[in-house]
Design a protein around this motif. Structure first.
Motif, PDB file in Angstrom:
ATOM      1  N   GLU A 204      31.580  -1.783  -4.729  1.00  0.00           N
ATOM      2  CA  GLU A 204      32.541  -2.372  -3.532  1.00  0.00           C
ATOM      3  C   GLU A 204      31.785  -3.534  -2.846  1.00  0.00           C
ATOM      4  OE1 GLU A 204      34.389   1.345  -4.351  1.00  0.00           O
ATOM      5  OE2 GLU A 204      32.207   0.911  -4.046  1.00  0.00           O
ATOM      6  N   LEU A 205      30.452  -3.352  -2.888  1.00  0.00           N
ATOM      7  CA  LEU A 205      29.352  -4.485  -2.403  1.00  0.00           C
ATOM      8  C   LEU A 205      27.912  -4.162  -2.560  1.00  0.00           C
ATOM      9  CD1 LEU A 205      29.099  -6.894  -0.432  1.00  0.00           C
ATOM     10  CD2 LEU A 205      28.893  -5.374   1.635  1.00  0.00           C
ATOM     11  N   PHE A 206      27.525  -4.958  -3.310  1.00  0.00           N
ATOM     12  CA  PHE A 206      26.020  -5.124  -3.724  1.00  0.00           C
ATOM     13  C   PHE A 206      25.469  -6.453  -3.965  1.00  0.00           C
ATOM     14  CE2 PHE A 206      27.558  -4.427  -8.011  1.00  0.00           C
ATOM     15  CZ  PHE A 206      26.772  -4.554  -8.762  1.00  0.00           C
ATOM     16  N   SER A 207      24.278  -6.355  -3.945  1.00  0.00           N
ATOM     17  CA  SER A 207      23.622  -7.674  -4.442  1.00  0.00           C
ATOM     18  C   SER A 207      22.320  -7.686  -5.045  1.00  0.00           C
ATOM     19  CB  SER A 207      23.222  -8.633  -2.907  1.00  0.00           C
ATOM     20  OG  SER A 207      22.405  -7.783  -2.227  1.00  0.00           O
ATOM     21  N   VAL A 208      22.106  -8.700  -5.905  1.00  0.00           N
ATOM     22  CA  VAL A 208      20.790  -8.727  -6.838  1.00  0.00           C
ATOM     23  C   VAL A 208      20.214  -9.920  -6.824  1.00  0.00           C
ATOM     24  CG1 VAL A 208      21.685  -6.578  -8.346  1.00  0.00           C
ATOM     25  CG2 VAL A 208      22.033  -8.933  -8.891  1.00  0.00           C
ATOM     26  N   ARG A 209      18.953 -10.075  -7.132  1.00  0.00           N
ATOM     27  CA  ARG A 209      18.292 -11.209  -7.313  1.00  0.00           C
ATOM     28  C   ARG A 209      18.742 -12.026  -8.742  1.00  0.00           C
ATOM     29  NH1 ARG A 209      14.149 -12.559  -4.074  1.00  0.00           N
ATOM     30  NH2 ARG A 209      13.030 -10.717  -2.876  1.00  0.00           N
ATOM     31  N   ARG A 210      19.124 -13.035  -8.765  1.00  0.00           N
ATOM     32  CA  ARG A 210      19.626 -13.646 -10.177  1.00  0.00           C
ATOM     33  C   ARG A 210      18.677 -13.363 -11.363  1.00  0.00           C
ATOM     34  NH1 ARG A 210      21.465 -15.155 -13.954  1.00  0.00           N
ATOM     35  NH2 ARG A 210      22.730 -16.861 -14.682  1.00  0.00           N
ATOM     36  N   GLU A 211      17.447 -13.583 -11.034  1.00  0.00           N
ATOM     37  CA  GLU A 211      16.521 -13.594 -12.498  1.00  0.00           C
ATOM     38  C   GLU A 211      16.418 -12.076 -12.620  1.00  0.00           C
ATOM     39  OE1 GLU A 211      13.459 -13.430  -8.755  1.00  0.00           O
ATOM     40  OE2 GLU A 211      15.546 -14.515  -9.243  1.00  0.00           O
ATOM     41  N   LEU A 212      17.002 -10.843 -11.839  1.00  0.00           N
ATOM     42  CA  LEU A 212      16.644  -9.627 -12.317  1.00  0.00           C
ATOM     43  C   LEU A 212      18.124  -9.074 -12.928  1.00  0.00           C
ATOM     44  CD1 LEU A 212      14.729  -8.101  -9.245  1.00  0.00           C
ATOM     45  CD2 LEU A 212      13.957  -8.695 -11.596  1.00  0.00           C
ATOM     46  N   TYR A 213      19.106  -9.992 -13.043  1.00  0.00           N
ATOM     47  CA  TYR A 213      20.187  -9.539 -13.573  1.00  0.00           C
ATOM     48  C   TYR A 213      20.376  -9.509 -15.119  1.00  0.00           C
ATOM     49  CZ  TYR A 213      25.444  -9.046 -14.770  1.00  0.00           C
ATOM     50  OH  TYR A 213      26.566  -8.593 -15.021  1.00  0.00           O
ATOM     51  N   GLU A 214      20.712  -8.206 -15.613  1.00  0.00           N
ATOM     52  CA  GLU A 214      20.591  -8.246 -17.244  1.00  0.00           C
ATOM     53  C   GLU A 214      22.004  -7.754 -17.366  1.00  0.00           C
ATOM     54  OE1 GLU A 214      18.336  -4.827 -18.428  1.00  0.00           O
ATOM     55  OE2 GLU A 214      16.171  -5.895 -17.927  1.00  0.00           O
ATOM     56  N   PRO A 215      22.489  -8.722 -18.427  1.00  0.00           N
ATOM     57  CA  PRO A 215      23.816  -8.349 -18.869  1.00  0.00           C
ATOM     58  C   PRO A 215      24.111  -6.924 -19.096  1.00  0.00           C
ATOM     59  CG  PRO A 215      22.942 -10.251 -20.043  1.00  0.00           C
ATOM     60  CD  PRO A 215      21.947  -9.558 -19.340  1.00  0.00           C
ATOM     61  N   VAL A 216      25.212  -6.441 -18.421  1.00  0.00           N
ATOM     62  CA  VAL A 216      25.594  -5.123 -18.581  1.00  0.00           C
ATOM     63  C   VAL A 216      26.316  -4.747 -19.900  1.00  0.00           C
ATOM     64  CG1 VAL A 216      26.726  -3.136 -17.552  1.00  0.00           C
ATOM     65  CG2 VAL A 216      25.679  -4.792 -16.153  1.00  0.00           C
ATOM     66  N   GLN A 217      25.779  -3.672 -20.490  1.00  0.00           N
ATOM     67  CA  GLN A 217      26.352  -3.452 -21.988  1.00  0.00           C
ATOM     68  C   GLN A 217      27.784  -3.342 -21.647  1.00  0.00           C
ATOM     69  OE1 GLN A 217      24.443  -0.106 -23.688  1.00  0.00           O
ATOM     70  NE2 GLN A 217      26.077   0.226 -25.396  1.00  0.00           N
ATOM     71  N   GLU A 218      28.639  -3.763 -22.847  1.00  0.00           N
ATOM     72  CA  GLU A 218      29.915  -3.609 -22.811  1.00  0.00           C
ATOM     73  C   GLU A 218      30.447  -2.242 -23.049  1.00  0.00           C
ATOM     74  OE1 GLU A 218      32.388  -6.499 -24.960  1.00  0.00           O
ATOM     75  OE2 GLU A 218      30.916  -8.127 -24.826  1.00  0.00           O
ATOM     76  N   GLY A 219      31.247  -1.815 -22.460  1.00  0.00           N
ATOM     77  CA  GLY A 219      31.688  -0.325 -22.560  1.00  0.00           C
ATOM     78  C   GLY A 219      31.119   0.535 -21.482  1.00  0.00           C
ATOM     79  N   THR A 220      30.259  -0.263 -20.514  1.00  0.00           N
ATOM     80  CA  THR A 220      29.818   0.880 -19.556  1.00  0.00           C
ATOM     81  C   THR A 220      30.627   0.853 -18.392  1.00  0.00           C
ATOM     82  OG1 THR A 220      27.462  -0.439 -19.833  1.00  0.00           O
ATOM     83  CG2 THR A 220      27.681   0.595 -17.764  1.00  0.00           C
ATOM     84  N   ILE A 221      30.783   2.224 -18.014  1.00  0.00           N
ATOM     85  CA  ILE A 221      31.987   2.570 -17.201  1.00  0.00           C
ATOM     86  C   ILE A 221      31.748   2.169 -15.629  1.00  0.00           C
ATOM     87  CG2 ILE A 221      33.503   4.296 -16.218  1.00  0.00           C
ATOM     88  CD1 ILE A 221      33.023   5.839 -18.989  1.00  0.00           C
ATOM     89  N   ILE A 222      30.388   2.754 -15.150  1.00  0.00           N
ATOM     90  CA  ILE A 222      30.084   2.506 -13.862  1.00  0.00           C
ATOM     91  C   ILE A 222      28.786   1.508 -14.096  1.00  0.00           C
ATOM     92  CG2 ILE A 222      31.056   4.425 -12.510  1.00  0.00           C
ATOM     93  CD1 ILE A 222      28.572   5.863 -12.914  1.00  0.00           C
ATOM     94  N   GLU A 223      29.282   0.353 -14.369  1.00  0.00           N
ATOM     95  CA  GLU A 223      28.296  -0.729 -14.430  1.00  0.00           C
ATOM     96  C   GLU A 223      27.437  -1.127 -13.338  1.00  0.00           C
ATOM     97  OE1 GLU A 223      31.423  -1.925 -12.348  1.00  0.00           O
ATOM     98  OE2 GLU A 223      31.683  -1.373 -14.234  1.00  0.00           O
ATOM     99  N   ASP A 224      27.768  -0.733 -12.084  1.00  0.00           N
ATOM    100  CA  ASP A 224      26.844  -1.326 -10.850  1.00  0.00           C
ATOM    101  C   ASP A 224      25.986  -0.193 -10.684  1.00  0.00           C
ATOM    102  OD1 ASP A 224      28.635   0.962 -10.385  1.00  0.00           O
ATOM    103  OD2 ASP A 224      30.021   0.039  -8.960  1.00  0.00           O
ATOM    104  N   PHE A 225      26.029   1.129 -10.885  1.00  0.00           N
ATOM    105  CA  PHE A 225      25.206   2.135 -10.729  1.00  0.00           C
ATOM    106  C   PHE A 225      23.960   1.993 -11.813  1.00  0.00           C
ATOM    107  CE2 PHE A 225      23.601   6.332 -12.176  1.00  0.00           C
ATOM    108  CZ  PHE A 225      23.083   6.859 -11.034  1.00  0.00           C
TER     109      PHE A 225
END
Length: 393
Positions: A204-225
């Motif tokens: 619903e609401l979270f933030s991350v550093r741009r350089e730490l973002y890793e593309p979330v694997q497709e098929g991931t159900i709770i990607e935020d977690f």
């Protein structure tokens, strides 16, 4: 007989620890920490560039509320990029975004799930900090400022906001249980963050550093977690900021709440498989301790412990005249009876506060079994049927 007694007390201890004891233990550790550390002051005037990414799928009934709410955010316009991604939407959501705002719009007719949409939207993000929000939530005006102030510390890799359930006059019974659960969860997150880091952000609401973002694997159900914990596994902290919050209406019925809860539980088991290295407490130490105590026990261990505890107690009563076990058996029967009555009332949208706790407790653990079944069968995909929410009054 001795084996049954040991098994019973172990299961009782695990359930008590996971739902009650862990919170008290963390509160105690936080109090000790405060005695030996200075208060960490956040930089209130820290204003990095921010890309706010909002995933919207078939939200035409709510999107105008979201657009107006986004326009009212109190953050310098020259430092805030807003991106709406409406992939797969078959209603008027993309057209409404385009016609009623100057925000960037990404749309593809193909629907591949939220994780894919997030990855695609991040490619267009220009800012140092990425903030993610769902299209069916409303944010407080100060939320972006409250989130990003924590990034003044290089140790912080992400910050999660608080989720709140909107109370309405005509709330269904589902709203009471869901609201109660999130109050409990928010209290634990505050403690986790005060001690070290939270163990899993809510989408619903979270933030991350741009350089730490890793593309979330497709098929991931709770990607935020998964995304938030992978950042923690790199050695960064994921903080919790209750002054930044997202509010949404409750599920429209207990059937819809069950649909949502089972999907999350299926995603929880998938996440535990993806994050299996985090079970190594010798490598991740405090992070592993928090993860196992707050998440793994509740998702994977407690539901099974409840079943074992009931039947072990039942066998002990038949094999032993000890009054202690008879008393506990009666207490268990009364508790589950109240939960059953609560379930009957909830299905009729009758709100009785005294029944919220036993009913929602059993409901969550039953959802874990259903979620595990879906996980084993592999039939919980990212292309799920969106759970219905109450309309905003």
């Amino acid at each position: 007989m001795l084996f049954l007694q040991i098994l019973f007390w172990i299961c009782l201890f695990i359930v008590f620890y996971a739902y009650v004891g862990y919170g008290f233990l963390i509160a105690f550790l936080v109090a000790i920490k405060k005695l030996f550390t200075r208060k960490n002051l956040t930089e209130q005037n820290f204003q990095p560039t921010v890309s706010l990414i909002i995933a919207a799928y078939n939200e035409e009934d709510f999107i105008l509320h979201k657009l107006q709410n986004t326009k009212e955010l109190d953050y310098p316009a020259d430092k805030l990029q807003v991106v709406f991604i409406t992939d797969g939407s078959t209603d008027k959501t993309p057209q409404l975004v385009k016609a009623n705002s100057n925000f960037e719009l990404l749309h593809s007719p193909e629907r591949k799930g939220k994780a894919f949409a997030m990855n695609r939207a991040v490619q267009y993000a220009k800012a140092d900090i990425l903030v993610f929000s769902d299209a069916n939530t409303l944010l407080n005006k100060e939320c972006v400022s409250e989130l990003v102030k924590h990034f003044a510390s290089p140790k912080v890799g992400g910050v999660a906001g608080e989720k709140k359930i909107i109370k309405q006059i005509d709330d269904k019974a589902s709203a009471a249980g869901e609201g109660l659960y999130w109050k409990y969860e928010s209290a634990l997150k505050r403690l986790d963050s005060s001690l070290s880091t939270i163990v899993g952000a809510a989408g619903e609401l979270f933030s991350v550093r741009r350089e730490l973002y890793e593309p979330v694997q497709e098929g991931t159900i709770i990607e935020d977690f998964v995304l938030s914990l992978r950042i923690c596994m790199k050695g960064y902290l994921f903080k919790y900021e209750p002054k930044a919050f997202a509010i949404e209406t409750a599920s429209s019925s207990m059937k819809e709440e069950q649909k949502r809860k089972v999907r999350i539980c299926a995603g929880g088991f998938q996440a535990m498989q993806m994050l299996k290295d985090l079970l190594n407490i010798f490598k991740y130490r405090l992070l592993s301790f928090q993860y196992i105590s707050h998440r793994v026990l509740r998702w994977a261990v407690c539901p099974l412990c409840l079943v074992i505890m009931f039947f072990a107690n039942l066998l002990i009563v038949f094999l032993s005249p000890l009054l202690l076990y008879k008393g506990i058996m009666v207490a268990q029967i009364v508790f589950y009876t109240l939960a059953f009555i609560g379930w009957q009332f909830a299905n009729r949208n009758i709100k009785i506060k005294s029944l919220y706790v036993p009913y929602y407790f059993v409901f969550m653990n039953a959802a874990a079994f259903m979620g595990f079944n879906r996980f084993l069968k592999g039939n919980q995909t990212v292309i799920w049927e969106k759970a219905g929410r109450q309309k905003l009054a």
